[in-house]
Scaffold this motif. Structure first.
Motif, PDB file in Angstrom:
ATOM      1  N   VAL A 184       0.842  -1.203   0.000  1.00 42.85           N
ATOM      2  CA  VAL A 184       0.000   0.000   0.000  1.00 42.85           C
ATOM      3  C   VAL A 184       0.874   1.248   0.000  1.00 42.85           C
ATOM      4  N   GLY A 185       1.948   1.241   0.797  1.00 42.17           N
ATOM      5  CA  GLY A 185       2.849   2.385   0.834  1.00 42.17           C
ATOM      6  C   GLY A 185       3.498   2.649  -0.516  1.00 42.17           C
ATOM      7  N   TYR A 186       3.936   1.586  -1.205  1.00 45.19           N
ATOM      8  CA  TYR A 186       4.532   1.762  -2.535  1.00 45.19           C
ATOM      9  C   TYR A 186       3.506   2.314  -3.528  1.00 45.19           C
ATOM     10  N   LEU A 187       2.284   1.797  -3.483  1.00 42.07           N
ATOM     11  CA  LEU A 187       1.261   2.269  -4.413  1.00 42.07           C
ATOM     12  C   LEU A 187       0.998   3.760  -4.229  1.00 42.07           C
ATOM     13  N   VAL A 188       0.874   4.182  -2.973  1.00 42.40           N
ATOM     14  CA  VAL A 188       0.558   5.581  -2.701  1.00 42.40           C
ATOM     15  C   VAL A 188       1.731   6.481  -3.079  1.00 42.40           C
ATOM     16  N   GLU A 189       2.947   6.096  -2.736  1.00 36.62           N
ATOM     17  CA  GLU A 189       4.095   6.935  -3.073  1.00 36.62           C
ATOM     18  C   GLU A 189       4.294   7.001  -4.582  1.00 36.62           C
ATOM     19  N   GLY A 190       4.069   5.881  -5.277  1.00 38.24           N
ATOM     20  CA  GLY A 190       4.160   5.901  -6.736  1.00 38.24           C
ATOM     21  C   GLY A 190       3.134   6.830  -7.349  1.00 38.24           C
ATOM     22  N   LEU A 191       1.920   6.806  -6.819  1.00 36.51           N
ATOM     23  CA  LEU A 191       0.866   7.685  -7.321  1.00 36.51           C
ATOM     24  C   LEU A 191       1.173   9.152  -6.998  1.00 36.51           C
ATOM     25  N   ARG A 192       1.740   9.397  -5.820  1.00 35.81           N
ATOM     26  CA  ARG A 192       2.104  10.775  -5.471  1.00 35.81           C
ATOM     27  C   ARG A 192       3.126  11.333  -6.457  1.00 35.81           C
ATOM     28  N   ARG A 193       4.128  10.532  -6.762  1.00 38.72           N
ATOM     29  CA  ARG A 193       5.162  10.982  -7.697  1.00 38.72           C
ATOM     30  C   ARG A 193       4.581  11.255  -9.082  1.00 38.72           C
ATOM     31  N   ARG A 194       3.635  10.431  -9.491  1.00 46.12           N
ATOM     32  CA  ARG A 194       3.024  10.643 -10.806  1.00 46.12           C
ATOM     33  C   ARG A 194       2.204  11.929 -10.812  1.00 46.12           C
ATOM     34  N   ARG A 195       1.445  12.151  -9.752  1.00 46.25           N
ATOM     35  CA  ARG A 195       0.665  13.392  -9.681  1.00 46.25           C
ATOM     36  C   ARG A 195       1.582  14.609  -9.737  1.00 46.25           C
ATOM     37  N   ASP A 196       2.655  14.565  -8.956  1.00 48.70           N
ATOM     38  CA  ASP A 196       3.556  15.714  -8.895  1.00 48.70           C
ATOM     39  C   ASP A 196       4.286  15.933 -10.214  1.00 48.70           C
ATOM     40  N   ALA A 197       4.452  14.856 -11.008  1.00 46.39           N
ATOM     41  CA  ALA A 197       5.126  14.965 -12.307  1.00 46.39           C
ATOM     42  C   ALA A 197       4.151  15.269 -13.437  1.00 46.39           C
ATOM     43  N   GLY A 198       2.856  15.406 -13.105  1.00 44.96           N
ATOM     44  CA  GLY A 198       1.856  15.686 -14.125  1.00 44.96           C
ATOM     45  C   GLY A 198       1.505  14.469 -14.963  1.00 44.96           C
ATOM     46  N   LEU A 199       1.764  13.276 -14.441  1.00 44.60           N
ATOM     47  CA  LEU A 199       1.451  12.037 -15.160  1.00 44.60           C
ATOM     48  C   LEU A 199       0.103  11.483 -14.701  1.00 44.60           C
ATOM     49  N   PRO A 200      -0.601  10.797 -15.570  1.00 47.97           N
ATOM     50  CA  PRO A 200      -1.834  10.142 -15.130  1.00 47.97           C
ATOM     51  C   PRO A 200      -1.508   8.981 -14.196  1.00 47.97           C
ATOM     52  N   PRO A 201      -2.442   8.576 -13.348  1.00 46.45           N
ATOM     53  CA  PRO A 201      -2.191   7.442 -12.454  1.00 46.45           C
ATOM     54  C   PRO A 201      -2.165   6.131 -13.226  1.00 46.45           C
ATOM     55  N   TYR A 202      -1.664   5.121 -12.589  1.00 45.79           N
ATOM     56  CA  TYR A 202      -1.764   3.775 -13.147  1.00 45.79           C
ATOM     57  C   TYR A 202      -3.022   3.091 -12.631  1.00 45.79           C
ATOM     58  N   THR A 203      -3.516   2.141 -13.389  1.00 47.81           N
ATOM     59  CA  THR A 203      -4.570   1.250 -12.904  1.00 47.81           C
ATOM     60  C   THR A 203      -3.946   0.279 -11.922  1.00 47.81           C
ATOM     61  N   VAL A 204      -4.634   0.010 -10.810  1.00 41.97           N
ATOM     62  CA  VAL A 204      -4.134  -0.914  -9.787  1.00 41.97           C
ATOM     63  C   VAL A 204      -5.045  -2.131  -9.762  1.00 41.97           C
ATOM     64  N   LEU A 205      -4.490  -3.281 -10.127  1.00 41.17           N
ATOM     65  CA  LEU A 205      -5.292  -4.494 -10.338  1.00 41.17           C
ATOM     66  C   LEU A 205      -4.853  -5.600  -9.390  1.00 41.17           C
ATOM     67  N   SER A 206      -5.666  -5.871  -8.380  1.00 48.06           N
ATOM     68  CA  SER A 206      -5.390  -6.987  -7.476  1.00 48.06           C
ATOM     69  C   SER A 206      -5.746  -8.301  -8.160  1.00 48.06           C
ATOM     70  N   CYS A 207      -4.828  -9.271  -8.068  1.00 47.22           N
ATOM     71  CA  CYS A 207      -5.068 -10.607  -8.633  1.00 47.22           C
ATOM     72  C   CYS A 207      -5.044 -11.664  -7.537  1.00 47.22           C
ATOM     73  N   ASP A 208      -5.300 -11.250  -6.315  1.00 44.26           N
ATOM     74  CA  ASP A 208      -5.365 -12.190  -5.202  1.00 44.26           C
ATOM     75  C   ASP A 208      -6.799 -12.668  -5.015  1.00 44.26           C
ATOM     76  N   ASN A 209      -6.931 -13.908  -4.596  1.00 41.61           N
ATOM     77  CA  ASN A 209      -8.257 -14.490  -4.423  1.00 41.61           C
ATOM     78  C   ASN A 209      -8.846 -14.091  -3.074  1.00 41.61           C
ATOM     79  N   LEU A 210      -9.388 -12.895  -3.010  1.00 39.49           N
ATOM     80  CA  LEU A 210     -10.170 -12.479  -1.863  1.00 39.49           C
ATOM     81  C   LEU A 210     -11.357 -11.688  -2.382  1.00 39.49           C
ATOM     82  N   PRO A 211     -12.513 -11.828  -1.736  1.00 39.20           N
ATOM     83  CA  PRO A 211     -13.713 -11.160  -2.233  1.00 39.20           C
ATOM     84  C   PRO A 211     -13.530  -9.652  -2.333  1.00 39.20           C
ATOM     85  N   ASP A 212     -14.068  -9.071  -3.416  1.00 42.79           N
ATOM     86  CA  ASP A 212     -13.996  -7.628  -3.619  1.00 42.79           C
ATOM     87  C   ASP A 212     -12.559  -7.146  -3.497  1.00 42.79           C
TER      88      ASP A 212
END
Length: 490
Positions: A164-192
């Motif tokens: 979670v920390g890596y995802l948020v920091e990666g998204l912060r850097r993209r926002r600050d660089a004027g880049l669009p966010p990435y799609t975040v796709l969980s592939c683990d078998n847990l509901p929702d």
């Protein structure tokens, strides 16, 4: 000409592999990394990375950077092989295939800056995860703010250790660089899975930067998904088989059954890879696919585990080679479970059941029934009791559905009386109930139904209680002969 066995799998040895070994059907040097995957373990490399392997022959922009969050083992194994590894597809015959979609492997504990640089690279548009439920640092439906990794990351968010920390920091850097966010796709078998991950990311982001949280909420997407393929662990026997087939060594091959399924919610925010062209199903009914898998695959698995174990059968394939077990589980699936599955659009429950039966018969997959039998108190409610509830509401018979539930109770009784501990969070309560049983259906069923966390609210339904009592009685002393007769009559 084959490469000598003393050599290591790499780009330089690809050309010398035997013609029976499949290899990348595209120019690896022409690919660009467009996916970062957190949790580059065996399942990812046997499942999602294989879909991406096929995708790269169509679109070179989606190669993978695999990130190990806690270990450097995968990096140490694959880096000398330039990310190449072998997939053994198991069936009547085994097909060897070299996979090249993983172009880079990083060990986050040592290469955190490189991971963050990759997450904030303009070419990266999709982040996928297979980190097991534990890796999400959840408490119930929300982020566990007391988790040690989360506490640390909230203190030093620019150098995270958690997913979670890596995802948020990666998204912060993209926002600050004027880049669009990435799609975040969980592939683990847990509901929702996508919903849980989105809530965790936003909860973390809100703690460090409310404006960032609003930007993520408004721009990033977290699709839900469902994945399926049996992937036995890599062992030395597999390494030896691969070395014999390739004529060179592979430090970390993987293996799986030939069947594979990946269903993804069509909710991408920064370009969607054309995965539908390589076998992925895009759907907005992920919950329906999850439920179909739970009921038509996992429930029969549990039925085979308990009833087969009572008959002293050891594996799923052996159970399916036992005519009375194979016949019963097919009737259970087709006649008792399928009519109670609210199928997603375009989903054919009977065809799906047929594919599962074929998978169960695969002699190359040695799936032990005693392992499937673990955690029965957690599995029985979601795998079988939900179907029984729906069948009762629809006025359909439940007698056959109750037989594997009674089989679990008889299995618990047998293990408890033999002094064998159960791999189950309710071990103490189950052993207590199992050891106190007498073999009389009325008393034994009443004792098991007192386990409210398993049976409530069905324990108060007279129709269910009567059917369960009958199923328990028909199993008799739960000897192999008694179970065989009960299955033949069901």
């Amino acid at each position: 000409m084959t490469a000598p066995a003393s050599q290591r799998l790499s780009s330089s040895t690809l050309a010398g592999l035997p013609g029976t070994v499949l290899r990348p059907a595209y120019d690896r040097d022409a690919t660009r990394i467009g996916i970062v995957h957190l949790g580059v373990g065996a399942f990812h490399r046997a499942h999602q990375a294989v879909y991406v392997e096929d995708l790269l022959a169509l679109d070179a922009r989606w190669a993978i950077c695999g990130v190990s969050l806690n270990s450097r083992d995968v990096r140490e194994a694959l880096q000398p092989q330039e990310g190449l590894y072998t997939l053994a597809l198991l069936g009547e015959t085994t097909q060897m295939r070299v996979i090249g979609s993983v172009r880079e492997v990083l060990a986050a504990r040592e290469q955190g800056d490189a991971v963050l640089a990759r997450l904030s690279h303009p070419d990266v548009r999709l982040v996928t995860l297979t980190i097991t439920e534990k890796g999400y640092c959840l408490k119930g439906e929300h982020l566990d703010l007391a988790h040690a990794d989360i506490v640390r990351d909230l203190t030093t968010p620019r150098s995270p250790v958690s997913a979670v920390g890596y995802l948020v920091e990666g998204l912060r850097r993209r926002r600050d660089a004027g880049l669009p966010p990435y799609t975040v796709l969980s592939c683990d078998n847990l509901p929702d899975n996508g919903g849980k991950l989105r809530r965790a990311v936003l909860q973390f982001a809100e703690r460090i930067d409310e404006e960032l949280a609003l930007w993520i909420a408004g721009h990033a997407t977290f699709p839900r998904s469902m994945v399926d393929s049996i992937t036995p662990a890599t062992d030395d026997a597999l390494r030896e088989r691969v070395a014999q087939a390739l004529g060179c060594a592979d430090a970390w091959p993987v293996q799986r059954e030939r069947y594979t399924q990946w269903v993804v919610e069509d909710a991408f925010c920064n370009g969607r890879p054309p995965l539908d062209r390589v076998g992925v199903t895009f759907s907005d009914e992920i919950a329906g696919y999850d439920k179909a898998k739970l009921r038509l695959l996992n429930a029969p698995h549990s039925a085979l585990a308990y009833l087969g174990s009572l008959m002293n059968v050891e594996t799923v394939a052996q159970a399916m080679a036992t005519p009375v077990l194979a016949s019963f589980v097919e009737r259970l699936m087709r006649d008792s479970i399928a009519p109670n599955v609210a199928a997603p659009r375009g989903f054919d429950a009977q065809r799906y059941a047929g594919a599962i039966l074929e998978r169960f018969r695969n002699p190359a997959i040695q799936h032990r029934l005693l392992q499937i039998a673990w955690d029965g108190s957690q599995k029985i409610p979601v795998r079988l009791l939900g179907t029984i509830t729906d069948a009762l509401a629809a006025g359909r018979p439940i007698d056959r559905l109750c037989l594997p539930v009674a089989g679990w109770m008889q299995f618990v009784r047998r293990q408890a009386n033999a002094g064998v501990a159960l791999v189950d969070p309710l071990n103490d309560a189950l052993v207590s109930v199992g050891a106190a049983t007498t073999g009389y259906a009325d008393a034994d069923v009443r004792a098991f139904l007192s386990l409210e966390s398993v049976f409530a609210p069905l324990s108060g339904d007279a129709r269910f209680v009567a059917a369960l009592r009958s199923a328990y009685a028909v199993l008799g002393d739960a000897s192999p002969d008694a179970v065989e007769q009960a299955l033949a009559d069901a």
